[in-house]
Design a protein around this motif. Structure first.
Motif, PDB file in Angstrom:
ATOM      1  N   VAL A  23       0.842  -1.201   0.000  1.00 30.30           N
ATOM      2  CA  VAL A  23       0.000   0.000   0.000  1.00 30.30           C
ATOM      3  C   VAL A  23       0.872   1.245   0.000  1.00 30.30           C
ATOM      4  O   VAL A  23       1.838   1.333   0.754  1.00 30.30           O
ATOM      5  CB  VAL A  23      -0.914   0.074   1.253  1.00 30.30           C
ATOM      6  N   VAL A  24       0.501   2.200  -0.833  1.00 25.28           N
ATOM      7  CA  VAL A  24       1.033   3.554  -0.733  1.00 25.28           C
ATOM      8  C   VAL A  24      -0.114   4.421  -0.231  1.00 25.28           C
ATOM      9  O   VAL A  24      -1.147   4.538  -0.889  1.00 25.28           O
ATOM     10  CB  VAL A  24       1.571   4.076  -2.078  1.00 25.28           C
ATOM     11  N   PHE A  25       0.056   4.969   0.969  1.00 21.33           N
ATOM     12  CA  PHE A  25      -0.924   5.884   1.541  1.00 21.33           C
ATOM     13  C   PHE A  25      -0.644   7.269   0.992  1.00 21.33           C
ATOM     14  O   PHE A  25       0.498   7.747   1.038  1.00 21.33           O
ATOM     15  CB  PHE A  25      -0.842   5.888   3.063  1.00 21.33           C
ATOM     16  N   CYS A  26      -1.680   7.911   0.494  1.00 22.14           N
ATOM     17  CA  CYS A  26      -1.541   9.223  -0.133  1.00 22.14           C
ATOM     18  C   CYS A  26      -2.344  10.246   0.648  1.00 22.14           C
ATOM     19  O   CYS A  26      -3.579  10.230   0.626  1.00 22.14           O
ATOM     20  CB  CYS A  26      -2.026   9.147  -1.582  1.00 22.14           C
ATOM     21  N   GLY A  27      -1.633  11.137   1.343  1.00 20.12           N
ATOM     22  CA  GLY A  27      -2.282  12.234   2.038  1.00 20.12           C
ATOM     23  C   GLY A  27      -2.722  13.307   1.057  1.00 20.12           C
ATOM     24  O   GLY A  27      -2.413  13.244  -0.138  1.00 20.12           O
ATOM     25  N   ILE A  28      -3.407  14.299   1.554  1.00 17.62           N
ATOM     26  CA  ILE A  28      -3.859  15.399   0.700  1.00 17.62           C
ATOM     27  C   ILE A  28      -2.667  16.283   0.360  1.00 17.62           C
ATOM     28  O   ILE A  28      -2.325  16.469  -0.796  1.00 17.62           O
ATOM     29  CB  ILE A  28      -4.978  16.202   1.392  1.00 17.62           C
ATOM     30  N   ASN A  29      -2.033  16.832   1.385  1.00 21.84           N
ATOM     31  CA  ASN A  29      -0.797  17.603   1.240  1.00 21.84           C
ATOM     32  C   ASN A  29      -0.208  17.757   2.635  1.00 21.84           C
ATOM     33  O   ASN A  29      -0.905  17.578   3.634  1.00 21.84           O
ATOM     34  CB  ASN A  29      -1.038  18.966   0.587  1.00 21.84           C
ATOM     35  N   PRO A  30       1.080  18.069   2.730  1.00 23.78           N
ATOM     36  CA  PRO A  30       1.673  18.226   4.059  1.00 23.78           C
ATOM     37  C   PRO A  30       1.124  19.465   4.763  1.00 23.78           C
ATOM     38  O   PRO A  30       0.942  20.514   4.150  1.00 23.78           O
ATOM     39  CB  PRO A  30       3.169  18.406   3.787  1.00 23.78           C
ATOM     40  N   GLY A  31       0.861  19.324   6.031  1.00 24.87           N
ATOM     41  CA  GLY A  31       0.560  20.488   6.853  1.00 24.87           C
ATOM     42  C   GLY A  31       1.863  21.182   7.216  1.00 24.87           C
ATOM     43  O   GLY A  31       2.963  20.654   6.994  1.00 24.87           O
ATOM     44  N   LEU A  32       1.749  22.357   7.785  1.00 25.26           N
ATOM     45  CA  LEU A  32       2.954  23.123   8.135  1.00 25.26           C
ATOM     46  C   LEU A  32       3.801  22.396   9.169  1.00 25.26           C
ATOM     47  O   LEU A  32       5.036  22.405   9.091  1.00 25.26           O
ATOM     48  CB  LEU A  32       2.566  24.514   8.638  1.00 25.26           C
ATOM     49  N   TYR A  33       3.165  21.753  10.130  1.00 22.36           N
ATOM     50  CA  TYR A  33       3.926  21.045  11.160  1.00 22.36           C
ATOM     51  C   TYR A  33       4.710  19.893  10.540  1.00 22.36           C
ATOM     52  O   TYR A  33       5.876  19.674  10.854  1.00 22.36           O
ATOM     53  CB  TYR A  33       2.976  20.546  12.250  1.00 22.36           C
ATOM     54  N   SER A  34       4.072  19.154   9.636  1.00 21.23           N
ATOM     55  CA  SER A  34       4.767  18.056   8.953  1.00 21.23           C
ATOM     56  C   SER A  34       5.945  18.577   8.139  1.00 21.23           C
ATOM     57  O   SER A  34       7.038  18.008   8.168  1.00 21.23           O
ATOM     58  CB  SER A  34       3.798  17.288   8.051  1.00 21.23           C
ATOM     59  N   ALA A  35       5.725  19.661   7.417  1.00 23.81           N
ATOM     60  CA  ALA A  35       6.814  20.229   6.615  1.00 23.81           C
ATOM     61  C   ALA A  35       7.950  20.735   7.497  1.00 23.81           C
ATOM     62  O   ALA A  35       9.125  20.588   7.162  1.00 23.81           O
ATOM     63  CB  ALA A  35       6.289  21.355   5.734  1.00 23.81           C
ATOM     64  N   ALA A  36       7.611  21.303   8.643  1.00 22.45           N
ATOM     65  CA  ALA A  36       8.644  21.814   9.552  1.00 22.45           C
ATOM     66  C   ALA A  36       9.468  20.677  10.155  1.00 22.45           C
ATOM     67  O   ALA A  36      10.671  20.822  10.356  1.00 22.45           O
ATOM     68  CB  ALA A  36       8.012  22.649  10.663  1.00 22.45           C
ATOM     69  N   THR A  37       8.819  19.545  10.424  1.00 25.95           N
ATOM     70  CA  THR A  37       9.536  18.422  11.046  1.00 25.95           C
ATOM     71  C   THR A  37      10.144  17.473  10.026  1.00 25.95           C
ATOM     72  O   THR A  37      11.022  16.678  10.366  1.00 25.95           O
ATOM     73  CB  THR A  37       8.595  17.603  11.956  1.00 25.95           C
ATOM     74  N   GLY A  38       9.643  17.531   8.785  1.00 21.80           N
ATOM     75  CA  GLY A  38      10.132  16.629   7.746  1.00 21.80           C
ATOM     76  C   GLY A  38       9.498  15.250   7.792  1.00 21.80           C
ATOM     77  O   GLY A  38      10.001  14.309   7.182  1.00 21.80           O
ATOM     78  N   HIS A  39       8.356  15.122   8.484  1.00 17.21           N
ATOM     79  CA  HIS A  39       7.708  13.820   8.636  1.00 17.21           C
ATOM     80  C   HIS A  39       6.225  13.910   8.280  1.00 17.21           C
ATOM     81  O   HIS A  39       5.534  14.849   8.690  1.00 17.21           O
ATOM     82  CB  HIS A  39       7.855  13.308  10.068  1.00 17.21           C
ATOM     83  N   HIS A  40       5.746  12.920   7.565  1.00 16.70           N
ATOM     84  CA  HIS A  40       4.344  12.845   7.174  1.00 16.70           C
ATOM     85  C   HIS A  40       3.441  12.652   8.397  1.00 16.70           C
ATOM     86  O   HIS A  40       3.803  11.948   9.340  1.00 16.70           O
ATOM     87  CB  HIS A  40       4.131  11.665   6.213  1.00 16.70           C
ATOM     88  N   LEU A  71       8.537   1.089   5.022  1.00 15.76           N
ATOM     89  CA  LEU A  71       8.993   0.277   3.891  1.00 15.76           C
ATOM     90  C   LEU A  71       9.210  -1.180   4.297  1.00 15.76           C
ATOM     91  O   LEU A  71       8.964  -2.095   3.508  1.00 15.76           O
ATOM     92  CB  LEU A  71      10.275   0.867   3.292  1.00 15.76           C
ATOM     93  N   LEU A  72       9.646  -1.401   5.547  1.00 10.70           N
ATOM     94  CA  LEU A  72       9.854  -2.760   6.048  1.00 10.70           C
ATOM     95  C   LEU A  72       8.547  -3.533   6.169  1.00 10.70           C
ATOM     96  O   LEU A  72       8.540  -4.764   6.221  1.00 10.70           O
ATOM     97  CB  LEU A  72      10.547  -2.726   7.416  1.00 10.70           C
ATOM     98  N   HIS A  73       7.433  -2.807   6.218  1.00 10.60           N
ATOM     99  CA  HIS A  73       6.110  -3.416   6.343  1.00 10.60           C
ATOM    100  C   HIS A  73       5.353  -3.402   5.009  1.00 10.60           C
ATOM    101  O   HIS A  73       4.154  -3.660   4.982  1.00 10.60           O
ATOM    102  CB  HIS A  73       5.294  -2.693   7.415  1.00 10.60           C
ATOM    103  N   GLY A  74       6.054  -3.070   3.919  1.00 11.07           N
ATOM    104  CA  GLY A  74       5.432  -3.039   2.602  1.00 11.07           C
ATOM    105  C   GLY A  74       4.539  -1.841   2.376  1.00 11.07           C
ATOM    106  O   GLY A  74       3.612  -1.889   1.578  1.00 11.07           O
ATOM    107  N   LEU A  75       4.830  -0.736   3.074  1.00 11.04           N
ATOM    108  CA  LEU A  75       3.992   0.459   3.022  1.00 11.04           C
ATOM    109  C   LEU A  75       4.798   1.674   2.584  1.00 11.04           C
ATOM    110  O   LEU A  75       6.000   1.749   2.838  1.00 11.04           O
ATOM    111  CB  LEU A  75       3.389   0.729   4.400  1.00 11.04           C
ATOM    112  N   GLY A  76       4.119   2.627   1.963  1.00 11.61           N
ATOM    113  CA  GLY A  76       4.764   3.863   1.551  1.00 11.61           C
ATOM    114  C   GLY A  76       3.863   5.058   1.795  1.00 11.61           C
ATOM    115  O   GLY A  76       2.687   4.906   2.142  1.00 11.61           O
ATOM    116  N   LEU A  77       4.430   6.243   1.587  1.00 11.94           N
ATOM    117  CA  LEU A  77       3.714   7.507   1.808  1.00 11.94           C
ATOM    118  C   LEU A  77       3.993   8.495   0.685  1.00 11.94           C
ATOM    119  O   LEU A  77       5.132   8.614   0.214  1.00 11.94           O
ATOM    120  CB  LEU A  77       4.175   8.159   3.114  1.00 11.94           C
ATOM    121  N   THR A  78       2.976   9.221   0.310  1.00 15.46           N
ATOM    122  CA  THR A  78       3.100  10.332  -0.618  1.00 15.46           C
ATOM    123  C   THR A  78       1.941  11.285  -0.356  1.00 15.46           C
ATOM    124  O   THR A  78       1.158  11.067   0.572  1.00 15.46           O
ATOM    125  CB  THR A  78       3.119   9.853  -2.089  1.00 15.46           C
TER     126      THR A  78
END
Length: 177
Positions: A23-40, A71-78
């Motif tokens: 599965v690739v989980f697809c968010g809408i877009n990064p929020g400011l907090y996510s962009a500031a921390t570098g994590h989805h 990735l170790l669990h067969g999952l991704g993010l975008t």
């Protein structure tokens, strides 16, 4: 730790992708907090990580900083739209539709079993499916199955954590079949 949220506006996050994921989980877009921390899905109160665990995708609840372990669990993010905003309603319909094209390219390149868009309203706009509902979609994206999951933002009062976990578990069950 304080993060400069204003400086995070318009930043992007790197995708967490590899070929052949479940599965690739697809968010809408990064929020400011996510962009500031570098994590989805990094904002405290976002329920993505707990729902992922409750749904049976990870043996423990991962923290946003552990996103590469997916990735170790067969999952991704975008994300549909790469740029960070304070709220998803700052995105234009054209950006969301361009995100559908981008997501199709990701499906073609990486060939996951399923693409799961996290947010039904954004999915409806991006894919021009005005009546789409949560769950499995009839359409494929490239050769990948297509699912829509509820938005895990703490602002989404329609879905409490147990219901989010159930929606994620339904996807997990379908993949296991």
């Amino acid at each position: 730790m304080r993060h400069d949220l204003a400086a995070a506006r318009e930043k992007t996050l790197p995708d967490v992708l590899a070929p052949g994921l479940d599965v690739v989980f697809c968010g809408i877009n990064p929020g400011l907090y996510s962009a500031a921390t570098g994590h989805h899905f990094a904002r405290p109160g976002n329920r993505f990580w707990p729902a992922l665990h409750l749904g049976g995708f990870t043996p423990t609840r991962l923290a946003p900083a552990e996103q590469d372990q997916l990735l170790l669990h067969g999952l991704g993010l975008t994300n549909l739209v790469p740029r960070a905003t304070a709220r998803a309603d700052e995105l234009t319909d054209a950006e969301l539709r361009a995100g559908a094209v981008r997501l199709t390219g990701i499906a073609e390149e990486y060939r996951p079993k399923v693409i799961a868009v996290v947010g039904v309203t954004a999915y409806r706009t991006a894919f021009d499916r005005k009546k789409a509902a949560i769950g499995e979609q009839a359409d494929l994206i490239a050769d990948s199955g297509l699912w829509v999951l509820p938005n895990p933002s703490g602002l989404n009062a329609h879905y409490q954590l147990p219901a989010l976990g159930d929606a994620f578990a339904e996807l997990r069950s379908a993949i296991d079949r």
